[in-house]
Write an enzyme that holds these catalytic residues in place. Structure first.
Site, PDB file in Angstrom:
ATOM      1  N   TYR A  20       0.832  -1.203   0.000  1.00 22.69           N
ATOM      2  CA  TYR A  20       0.000   0.000   0.000  1.00 22.69           C
ATOM      3  C   TYR A  20       0.867   1.254   0.000  1.00 22.69           C
ATOM      4  CZ  TYR A  20      -3.270   3.509   1.774  1.00 22.69           C
ATOM      5  OH  TYR A  20      -4.018   4.641   1.949  1.00 22.69           O
TER       6      TYR A  20
ATOM      7  N   LYS B 278       1.327   4.259  -2.901  1.00 23.77           N
ATOM      8  CA  LYS B 278       1.081   5.675  -2.651  1.00 23.77           C
ATOM      9  C   LYS B 278       2.283   6.520  -3.061  1.00 23.77           C
ATOM     10  CE  LYS B 278      -2.517   6.759  -0.939  1.00 23.77           C
ATOM     11  NZ  LYS B 278      -3.791   7.091  -1.589  1.00 23.77           N
TER      12      LYS B 278
END
Length: 81
Positions: free
Chosen positions: A73, A77
């Site tokens: 994750y 990002k």
């Protein structure tokens, strides 16, 4: 004009060990929006996450601090930034 981009999968546990899903849900839509906004001369405000950092700093992170994500994750990002 401004586009505020807050969409995407926000649960790190759902994306861990699923780089293809991460790319489909977080990276591709962000890339599309960035390219579209650039073509139309529209400002894009992208909201990221503290998951782009490893959490080892004793001080609050500055906006331009070096990133060091620990998860799929967080890596996604950073790529979107």
């Amino acid at each position: 004009d401004v586009v505020v981009h807050t969409a995407g999968e926000r649960r790190p546990d759902v994306l861990e060990n699923k780089p293809d899903l991460t790319e489909e849900l977080n990276e591709k839509p962000t890339t599309y929006l960035a390219e579209y906004c650039a073509q139309k001369n529209i400002k894009l405000l992208y909201l990221s996450t503290d998951y782009v950092f490893d959490g080892k700093s004793p001080e609050p992170y500055e906006e331009n601090a070096e990133t060091s994500p620990l998860s799929t994750y967080g890596i996604s990002k950073v790529r979107c930034e």
